[in-house]
Design a protein around this motif. Structure first.
Motif, PDB file in Angstrom:
ATOM      1  N   THR A 142       0.698  -1.267  -0.128  1.00  0.00           N
ATOM      2  CA  THR A 142      -0.111  -0.176  -0.047  1.00  0.00           C
ATOM      3  C   THR A 142       0.907   1.531  -0.062  1.00  0.00           C
ATOM      4  OG1 THR A 142      -1.768  -1.064   1.286  1.00  0.00           O
ATOM      5  CG2 THR A 142      -1.764   1.379   1.279  1.00  0.00           C
ATOM      6  N   GLU A 143       1.711   1.332   0.996  1.00  0.00           N
ATOM      7  CA  GLU A 143       2.586   2.296   0.933  1.00  0.00           C
ATOM      8  C   GLU A 143       3.525   2.621  -0.347  1.00  0.00           C
ATOM      9  OE1 GLU A 143       2.489   4.791   3.525  1.00  0.00           O
ATOM     10  OE2 GLU A 143       1.324   3.551   4.702  1.00  0.00           O
ATOM     11  N   GLU A 144       3.827   1.687  -0.883  1.00  0.00           N
ATOM     12  CA  GLU A 144       4.702   1.691  -2.215  1.00  0.00           C
ATOM     13  C   GLU A 144       3.892   2.118  -3.309  1.00  0.00           C
ATOM     14  OE1 GLU A 144       5.871  -2.217  -2.835  1.00  0.00           O
ATOM     15  OE2 GLU A 144       7.835  -2.115  -1.393  1.00  0.00           O
ATOM     16  N   LEU A 145       2.627   1.799  -3.260  1.00  0.00           N
ATOM     17  CA  LEU A 145       1.655   2.283  -4.319  1.00  0.00           C
ATOM     18  C   LEU A 145       1.313   3.810  -4.089  1.00  0.00           C
ATOM     19  CD1 LEU A 145      -0.870  -0.675  -4.624  1.00  0.00           C
ATOM     20  CD2 LEU A 145       0.637   0.324  -6.359  1.00  0.00           C
ATOM     21  N   VAL A 158      -5.695  12.212 -10.258  1.00  0.00           N
ATOM     22  CA  VAL A 158      -5.304  10.761 -10.779  1.00  0.00           C
ATOM     23  C   VAL A 158      -6.457   9.938 -10.682  1.00  0.00           C
ATOM     24  CG1 VAL A 158      -4.404   8.950  -8.863  1.00  0.00           C
ATOM     25  CG2 VAL A 158      -3.129  11.062  -9.121  1.00  0.00           C
ATOM     26  N   ASP A 159      -6.257   8.687 -11.603  1.00  0.00           N
ATOM     27  CA  ASP A 159      -7.468   7.655 -11.473  1.00  0.00           C
ATOM     28  C   ASP A 159      -7.134   6.612 -10.402  1.00  0.00           C
ATOM     29  OD1 ASP A 159      -9.059   5.841 -11.827  1.00  0.00           O
ATOM     30  OD2 ASP A 159      -8.817   5.463 -13.893  1.00  0.00           O
ATOM     31  N   LEU A 160      -7.718   6.721  -9.264  1.00  0.00           N
ATOM     32  CA  LEU A 160      -7.530   6.079  -8.052  1.00  0.00           C
ATOM     33  C   LEU A 160      -7.853   4.606  -8.317  1.00  0.00           C
ATOM     34  CD1 LEU A 160      -6.389   6.945  -5.238  1.00  0.00           C
ATOM     35  CD2 LEU A 160      -8.537   6.595  -4.417  1.00  0.00           C
ATOM     36  N   LEU A 161      -8.869   4.244  -9.188  1.00  0.00           N
ATOM     37  CA  LEU A 161      -9.248   3.055  -9.519  1.00  0.00           C
ATOM     38  C   LEU A 161      -8.040   2.042  -9.983  1.00  0.00           C
ATOM     39  CD1 LEU A 161     -11.838   1.145  -8.879  1.00  0.00           C
ATOM     40  CD2 LEU A 161     -12.342   1.716 -11.148  1.00  0.00           C
ATOM     41  N   GLU A 162      -7.638   2.976 -10.915  1.00  0.00           N
ATOM     42  CA  GLU A 162      -6.429   2.145 -11.871  1.00  0.00           C
ATOM     43  C   GLU A 162      -5.046   2.240 -11.218  1.00  0.00           C
ATOM     44  OE1 GLU A 162      -4.746   0.488 -15.338  1.00  0.00           O
ATOM     45  OE2 GLU A 162      -7.066   0.830 -14.762  1.00  0.00           O
ATOM     46  N   HIS A 163      -4.949   3.187 -10.439  1.00  0.00           N
ATOM     47  CA  HIS A 163      -3.324   3.275  -9.835  1.00  0.00           C
ATOM     48  C   HIS A 163      -3.303   2.840  -8.526  1.00  0.00           C
ATOM     49  CE1 HIS A 163      -2.268   5.060 -13.827  1.00  0.00           C
ATOM     50  NE2 HIS A 163      -2.945   5.966 -13.747  1.00  0.00           N
ATOM     51  N   PHE A 164      -4.375   2.625  -7.729  1.00  0.00           N
ATOM     52  CA  PHE A 164      -4.410   2.117  -6.504  1.00  0.00           C
ATOM     53  C   PHE A 164      -5.268   0.890  -6.112  1.00  0.00           C
ATOM     54  CE2 PHE A 164      -5.591   2.985  -1.872  1.00  0.00           C
ATOM     55  CZ  PHE A 164      -4.564   2.294  -1.299  1.00  0.00           C
ATOM     56  N   ALA A 165      -6.447   1.281  -6.213  1.00  0.00           N
ATOM     57  CA  ALA A 165      -7.540   0.175  -6.215  1.00  0.00           C
ATOM     58  C   ALA A 165      -7.350  -0.996  -6.793  1.00  0.00           C
ATOM     59  CB  ALA A 165      -9.032   0.904  -6.125  1.00  0.00           C
ATOM     60  N   TYR A 166      -7.015  -1.171  -7.914  1.00  0.00           N
ATOM     61  CA  TYR A 166      -6.700  -2.266  -8.620  1.00  0.00           C
ATOM     62  C   TYR A 166      -5.353  -2.920  -8.305  1.00  0.00           C
ATOM     63  CZ  TYR A 166     -10.676  -3.776 -11.606  1.00  0.00           C
ATOM     64  OH  TYR A 166     -11.734  -4.056 -11.924  1.00  0.00           O
ATOM     65  N   PRO A 167      -4.357  -2.277  -8.392  1.00  0.00           N
ATOM     66  CA  PRO A 167      -3.111  -2.874  -8.264  1.00  0.00           C
ATOM     67  C   PRO A 167      -2.720  -3.240  -6.585  1.00  0.00           C
ATOM     68  CG  PRO A 167      -2.868  -0.573  -9.159  1.00  0.00           C
ATOM     69  CD  PRO A 167      -4.267  -0.768  -8.791  1.00  0.00           C
ATOM     70  N   LEU A 168      -3.503  -2.633  -5.542  1.00  0.00           N
ATOM     71  CA  LEU A 168      -3.261  -3.394  -4.203  1.00  0.00           C
ATOM     72  C   LEU A 168      -3.888  -4.767  -4.264  1.00  0.00           C
ATOM     73  CD1 LEU A 168      -2.668  -3.144  -1.419  1.00  0.00           C
ATOM     74  CD2 LEU A 168      -4.730  -2.026  -0.851  1.00  0.00           C
ATOM     75  N   PRO A 169      -5.137  -4.992  -4.269  1.00  0.00           N
ATOM     76  CA  PRO A 169      -5.517  -6.141  -4.306  1.00  0.00           C
ATOM     77  C   PRO A 169      -4.847  -7.230  -5.195  1.00  0.00           C
ATOM     78  CG  PRO A 169      -7.427  -5.230  -4.960  1.00  0.00           C
ATOM     79  CD  PRO A 169      -6.226  -4.138  -4.804  1.00  0.00           C
ATOM     80  N   GLY A 383      -9.063  -3.487   2.910  1.00  0.00           N
ATOM     81  CA  GLY A 383      -9.908  -2.445   2.921  1.00  0.00           C
ATOM     82  C   GLY A 383      -9.542  -1.432   3.942  1.00  0.00           C
ATOM     83  N   GLU A 384      -9.042  -1.986   4.960  1.00  0.00           N
ATOM     84  CA  GLU A 384      -8.674  -1.290   6.329  1.00  0.00           C
ATOM     85  C   GLU A 384      -7.500  -0.423   5.879  1.00  0.00           C
ATOM     86  OE1 GLU A 384      -8.829  -3.819   9.574  1.00  0.00           O
ATOM     87  OE2 GLU A 384     -10.869  -4.499   9.334  1.00  0.00           O
ATOM     88  N   VAL A 385      -6.477  -1.126   5.478  1.00  0.00           N
ATOM     89  CA  VAL A 385      -5.258  -0.851   5.233  1.00  0.00           C
ATOM     90  C   VAL A 385      -5.302   0.061   4.055  1.00  0.00           C
ATOM     91  CG1 VAL A 385      -2.773  -1.317   4.198  1.00  0.00           C
ATOM     92  CG2 VAL A 385      -3.836  -2.813   6.101  1.00  0.00           C
ATOM     93  N   ALA A 386      -6.139  -0.033   3.228  1.00  0.00           N
ATOM     94  CA  ALA A 386      -6.130   0.994   1.933  1.00  0.00           C
ATOM     95  C   ALA A 386      -6.626   2.058   2.615  1.00  0.00           C
ATOM     96  CB  ALA A 386      -7.019   0.485   0.746  1.00  0.00           C
ATOM     97  N   PHE A 387      -7.859   2.270   3.051  1.00  0.00           N
ATOM     98  CA  PHE A 387      -8.491   3.656   3.583  1.00  0.00           C
ATOM     99  C   PHE A 387      -7.567   4.432   4.453  1.00  0.00           C
ATOM    100  CE2 PHE A 387     -12.566   1.002   2.339  1.00  0.00           C
ATOM    101  CZ  PHE A 387     -12.706   1.559   1.236  1.00  0.00           C
ATOM    102  N   GLU A 388      -7.201   3.647   5.454  1.00  0.00           N
ATOM    103  CA  GLU A 388      -6.216   4.065   6.479  1.00  0.00           C
ATOM    104  C   GLU A 388      -5.100   4.971   5.762  1.00  0.00           C
ATOM    105  OE1 GLU A 388      -3.160   4.971   9.084  1.00  0.00           O
ATOM    106  OE2 GLU A 388      -2.817   3.384   7.904  1.00  0.00           O
ATOM    107  N   ALA A 389      -4.422   4.282   5.190  1.00  0.00           N
ATOM    108  CA  ALA A 389      -3.238   4.938   4.414  1.00  0.00           C
ATOM    109  C   ALA A 389      -3.670   6.005   3.479  1.00  0.00           C
ATOM    110  CB  ALA A 389      -2.246   3.803   3.754  1.00  0.00           C
TER     111      ALA A 389
END
Length: 424
Positions: A142-145, A158-169, A383-389
Motif C-alpha cells: 500500500t505504501e509503495e503504491l 489521478v485515477d485512483l481505481l487504476e493506480h491504487f484500488a486495482y494494483p493493491l489487491p 480495505g482497512e489498510v487502504a483507507f487508513e493509508a
C-alpha cells in the motif's frame, strides 16, 4: 442512494430485466421498490431465456444462501435434467464447451461434499491467523503504491481505481497464489475482458488464462515455491482423487479473479462514498479505530456484488410465503437485503458507527452460509489498510468531478466504477 426514478424495469411479461440500464444506474432504488412489492419477483438475465426468481428481503436472502434445499449445480436437482443458466450464458458469448468447464466446474459452482473438498484445499491460506500474518506485507504494498501515486497525475488528476484500488489487491492475491510479478498486468487485462460485454474478448481471455495457468503449473512442478499454487500441485500429484486437473486450474482462476476484482471495487466505491459524505469522512479521520466498522458499513452500503450466483430449488418449497417449484432458479439480491429496513435502521444512511451484530457482520455483502466468501477476511483487511493509508497520506483528497458525473460500469447485479478521478 435512494430511489431516483419511478422507471419500471419489467418487460411485457412482468419480468425484471437485470440488464435494464436504469436499474443498473440505480440498483438501490430499483431493488428496494421490488423488495417492498413482494418477497419474490420474476427476472431475466442477459444471454438467457430462462426466468429466475429474485429474492430481495434480508431474512429470505439469508435463508436461500444457507438452506441446503438450494444448490448451485443444476445436476444436483433430483429427477430433472436441467441446463445451467451459466452454461447458456457462456454459449451465448461464444465460449466453447471445452473452455466453459473452467467456469462451470469450479468451487463456486459445486455443492455439498465437492464444495467442501475444494474449499479445504485453499482455506488455510485465508484463516484469520494467516491473514493477520499478511498484514505487514499488505501495508508495505500500500505504501509503495501511494508513494508512486502523485506520478500518475494528469493535469493534477489521478485515477485512483487504476493506480491504487486495482494494483493493491491484485498484487496481494498474486503473491499469495504464486503469479509472477511480470505476468500480473496480463491478469488485469484478462479481468477487464471477462467483465466486458464483448463476447469475443471473454472467450479469448479465458483461453489465454487457462494456457497461462497450465504453463505456470509446469514451471512450479520443476521448481516448487512456498505459494498456494505449489501446494495445489502437491495435493493433485499425491492424490488425483482429491483434486483433478481441471479443478486445479479453475481454483487458480477463481482465486486470482475473485481475489482482486471485488476488493478493488470495495476500495473504489468506499472511497467515493467517504468523499461524498464529509461528516463520515471527518469522523473516520478523527477516530481511526472505527475503521473495521467503517469497512463493514461500506460493504453493506455500496458493496460491489449486488446479486449472488443462481441457486436451484431441489424440491417444492416457499420463500416468504410464495411458492418456488423444484428446478426453479433463485438469485439472492444482496443490495435488497443490505438496504432492507426490516434489518437495518435508516438503511439508506451511511453510518460508519453502525455496530456489526456479534463476531460476524450482519450485512450480507460477502454472502452467507456454505458459500460465504472465502477471502472475506483478506478483503476486509485490505480495505482497512487502504483507507487508513490513503486518508493519512492525502488529507486534502477530493473528487475531481461532481459525484453525479462519476462513470460506472453498467453490469447486472454489480456496482462498479469505471474510473475514480481524484485530486490529491
Amino acid at each position: 442512494m435512494s430511489a431516483s426514478t419511478d422507471h419500471d424495469a419489467t418487460d411485457a411479461a412482468g419480468a425484471v430485466n437485470l440488464a435494464d440500464p436504469e436499474l443498473m444506474k440505480d440498483p438501490f432504488g430499483g431493488y428496494s421498490r421490488l423488495r417492498e412489492q413482494a418477497p419474490l419477483a420474476r427476472g431475466t438475465l442477459p444471454g438467457s431465456t430462462t426466468p429466475i426468481w429474485l429474492v430481495t428481503r434480508y431474512d429470505d436472502v439469508k435463508t436461500v444462501l444457507s438452506d441446503p434445499r438450494f444448490v448451485n449445480n443444476p445436476t444436483n436437482v433430483p429427477g430433472m435434467d436441467l441446463r445451467s443458466v451459466r452454461e447458456e450464458q457462456l454459449s451465448a458469448r461464444g465460449v466453447p464447451p471445452e473452455y466453459a468447464r473452467y467456469v462451470l466446474d469450479g468451487v463456486l459452482e459445486t455443492d455439498g461434499a465437492d464444495h467442501l473438498r475444494l474449499r479445504r484445499l485453499v482455506s488455510r491460506a485465508f484463516t484469520a491467523r494467516r491473514v493477520a500474518e499478511l498484514r505487514p506485507r499488505v501495508e508495505e504494498i500500500t505504501e509503495e503504491l501511494l508513494d508512486r501515486l502523485p506520478e500518475t497525475a494528469e493535469d493534477g488528476v489521478v485515477d485512483l481505481l487504476e493506480h491504487f484500488a486495482y494494483p493493491l489487491p491484485i498484487t496481494v492475491i498474486c503473491e499469495l497464489v504464486g503469479i509472477p510479478e511480470e505476468d500480473r498486468p496480463r491478469w488485469r487485462e484478462w479481468g477487464r475482458a471477462l467483465v466486458s460485454l464483448e463476447p469475443e474478448g471473454f472467450g479469448t481471455a479465458l483461453r489465454e488464462m487457462v494456457a497461462h495457468v497450465e504453463e505456470l503449473i509446469g514451471r512450479r512442478r520443476v521448481a516448487p515455491t512456498d505459494d498456494l499454487l505449489s501446494g495445489l500441485i502437491r495435493a493433485h500429484d499425491e492424490d488425483g482423487d482429491l483434486l483433478g486437473d481441471t479443478e486445479m486450474i479453475t481454483l487458480v482462476l477463481t482465486l486470482v479473479l475473485a481475489g482482486h476484482e471485488t476488493t478493488a471495487h470495495l476500495i473504489g466505491n468506499g472511497t467515493a462514498a467517504l468523499l461524498t459524505h464529509p461528516d463520515q469522512l471527518a469522523r473516520l479521520r478523527g477516530e481511526p479505530e472505527l475503521m473495521p466498522r467503517a469497512v463493514h458499513e461500506l460493504m453493506r452500503w455500496c458493496g460491489p456484488v449486488q446479486g449472488t450466483r443462481m441457486r436451484y430449488a431441489t424440491q417444492d418449497l416457499e420463500i416468504g410465503g410464495m411458492p418456488v417449484r423444484r428446478g426453479e432458479i433463485v438469485m439472492a439480491i444482496l443490495v435488497g437485503a443490505n438496504h432492507d429496513p426490516r434489518a437495518f435502521g435508516s438503511p439508506g444512511r451511511l453510518d460508519i458507527t453502525r455496530e456489526p451484530d456479534g463476531r460476524r457482520e450482519n450485512h450480507v455483502g460477502f454472502g452467507h452460509g456454505l458459500h460465504y466468501c472465502l477471502g472475506a477476511a483478506l478483503a476486509r483487511q485490505e480495505g482497512e489498510v487502504a483507507f487508513e493509508a490513503l486518508l493519512r497520506r492525502f488529507p486534502d483528497l477530493a473528487l475531481a468531478v461532481e459525484p453525479e458525473d462519476l462513470e460506472r460500469q453498467l453490469m447486472p447485479a454489480s456496482w462498479r466504477l469505471a474510473r475514480l478521478p481524484v485530486r490529491l
